[in-house]
Design an enzyme around this catalytic site. Structure first.
Site, PDB file in Angstrom:
ATOM      1  N   ASP A   8      11.829  33.728  36.881  1.00 44.62           N
ATOM      2  CA  ASP A   8      11.499  34.481  35.786  1.00 44.62           C
ATOM      3  C   ASP A   8      12.094  35.216  34.927  1.00 44.62           C
ATOM      4  O   ASP A   8      11.714  37.012  35.734  1.00 44.62           O
ATOM      5  CB  ASP A   8       9.829  34.755  35.586  1.00 44.62           C
ATOM      6  CG  ASP A   8       9.818  33.200  36.485  1.00 44.62           C
ATOM      7  OD1 ASP A   8      10.231  33.342  37.278  1.00 44.62           O
ATOM      8  OD2 ASP A   8       7.913  33.278  36.543  1.00 44.62           O
ATOM      9  N   ASN A  40       9.100  34.590  31.057  1.00 47.34           N
ATOM     10  CA  ASN A  40       8.834  36.341  30.392  1.00 47.34           C
ATOM     11  C   ASN A  40       9.993  36.987  29.505  1.00 47.34           C
ATOM     12  O   ASN A  40       9.593  37.995  29.616  1.00 47.34           O
ATOM     13  CB  ASN A  40       8.150  36.681  31.541  1.00 47.34           C
ATOM     14  CG  ASN A  40       7.217  36.082  32.415  1.00 47.34           C
ATOM     15  OD1 ASN A  40       7.621  35.063  33.272  1.00 47.34           O
ATOM     16  ND2 ASN A  40       6.704  35.550  32.124  1.00 47.34           N
ATOM     17  N   HIS A  68       3.644  29.976  30.512  1.00 44.06           N
ATOM     18  CA  HIS A  68       3.812  30.440  29.436  1.00 44.06           C
ATOM     19  C   HIS A  68       5.107  30.045  28.576  1.00 44.06           C
ATOM     20  O   HIS A  68       5.137  31.192  26.966  1.00 44.06           O
ATOM     21  CB  HIS A  68       4.411  32.320  29.627  1.00 44.06           C
ATOM     22  CG  HIS A  68       3.595  33.017  30.271  1.00 44.06           C
ATOM     23  ND1 HIS A  68       2.343  33.642  29.782  1.00 44.06           N
ATOM     24  CD2 HIS A  68       2.893  33.220  31.400  1.00 44.06           C
ATOM     25  CE1 HIS A  68       1.765  34.232  30.472  1.00 44.06           C
ATOM     26  NE2 HIS A  68       1.911  33.778  31.600  1.00 44.06           N
ATOM     27  N   HIS A 179       7.191  31.230  39.336  1.00 38.63           N
ATOM     28  CA  HIS A 179       5.695  32.471  38.055  1.00 38.63           C
ATOM     29  C   HIS A 179       5.438  32.880  39.478  1.00 38.63           C
ATOM     30  O   HIS A 179       4.531  33.706  38.802  1.00 38.63           O
ATOM     31  CB  HIS A 179       4.946  31.187  38.747  1.00 38.63           C
ATOM     32  CG  HIS A 179       4.044  31.458  37.542  1.00 38.63           C
ATOM     33  ND1 HIS A 179       3.536  31.495  36.645  1.00 38.63           N
ATOM     34  CD2 HIS A 179       2.613  31.450  39.158  1.00 38.63           C
ATOM     35  CE1 HIS A 179       2.537  32.107  36.732  1.00 38.63           C
ATOM     36  NE2 HIS A 179       1.267  31.843  38.290  1.00 38.63           N
TER      37      HIS A 179
HETATM   38 FE   LIG Z   1       6.146  34.164  35.381  1.00 34.25          FE
HETATM   39 FE   LIG Z   2       4.470  31.167  35.238  1.00 33.08          FE
END
Ligand SMILES: [Fe+2]
Ligand SMILES: [Fe+2]
Length: 274
Positions: A8, A40, A68, A179
């Site tokens: 991420d 993100n 997201h 995540h």
């Molecule tokens: Fe994330």
């Molecule tokens: Fe996530």
């Protein structure tokens, strides 16, 4: 082939680290494919089209998302124009975009990339990730029409991620979690030949609470009250993930290396590539 996966990308710190350092890793490690989780990238919540273009220009071949996926509203229409961006396979059935794709890794080689979302401890009720990934792997067996395959398991619980890892063992080259934004130390090759790590960790500033500036998260933990928005921490970022070396003939992994490069985390990587 050599496949790099980065976890991420968190806000500006993560984005700029990828933009400034990925090309160097790509040539030093002679990478054939780079997959980056980008959920993100924009202010810590979602991915804007402009920032998607930044990561793709920096050397990412495929961008995965997560829970997201559509926090940036433009992604709902942009994802159907950019086949290099994947959202989870088991996102709501009516969601735009797709959860798996086959990508070119040079010299005529093809790689399947797919993402599933876990259900344990997740806020939204997603469809079953096991049946979702099963269907995709059945139609892309290793050593068949694809030379390698990578599954991004975007989930909270290590138990569910390990379950999915074993479920895909021998059927995918790499199963890697995302995540939680913290890299796990269980990088390994499962008995069937699939590289596995419960979480890749984030590409972001680890002087933070999972990538967010630590002041507001600490306030909420200590007082139970929110005062400000969460904003991504903006110190030097660590690039985190793994690099797998796979056999084009079998589609399985022969070596896997955790990657932690720059920033605050203790360094890890494949070392010099001969
Ligand atoms: Fe994330
Ligand atoms: Fe996530």
């Amino acid at each position: 082939m050599r496949i790099l996966f980065l976890g991420d990308v968190m806000g500006r710190a993560g984005r700029e680290a990828v933009a400034s350092r990925l090309a160097g890793l790509r040539s030093a490690w002679r990478l054939d494919l780079v997959v980056v989780n980008a959920e993100n990238t924009t202010g810590g919540a979602g991915l804007s089209p402009d920032h998607a273009k930044v990561l793709l220009a920096a050397g990412a071949d495929v961008l995965t998302l997560g829970d997201h996926a559509f926090d940036q509203k433009e992604m709902a229409s942009f994802i159907d124009t950019e086949p290099r961006i994947l959202r989870p396979l088991n996102y709501a059935k009516g969601a735009p975009g797709r959860g798996a794709g086959v990508f070119d890794a040079g010299r005529g080689r093809k790689v399947l990339v797919a993402q599933v979302l876990g259900r344990v401890f997740m806020k939204q009720p997603f469809d079953d990730p096991f049946s979702a990934i099963d269907a995709v792997l059945r139609s892309h067996p290793p050593g068949g029409m694809v030379q390698a395959s990578l599954v991004d398991v975007h989930a909270e619980a290590t138990s569910e991620k390990m379950g999915l890892g074993h479920f895909c063992d021998g059927r995918a080259s790499v199963v890697v979690g995302t995540h939680t934004h913290v890299p796990t130390a269980d990088t390994m090759i499962l008995p069937g030949g699939t590289a596995y790590q419960s979480d890749a960790g984030m590409c972001g500033d680890y002087n933070s609470v999972i990538g967010m500036d630590k002041v507001e998260p600490l306030r909420r933990f200590i007082t139970g009250m929110a005062r400000d928005r969460f904003t991504p921490a903006d110190g030097p970022a660590t690039l985190c993930g793994l690099m797998a070396e796979t056999d084009d003939r079998t589609g399985l992994t022969t070596a896997v290396h955790p990657v932690r490069e720059g920033g605050r985390l203790a360094a890890a990587g494949p070392g010099p590539i001969p």
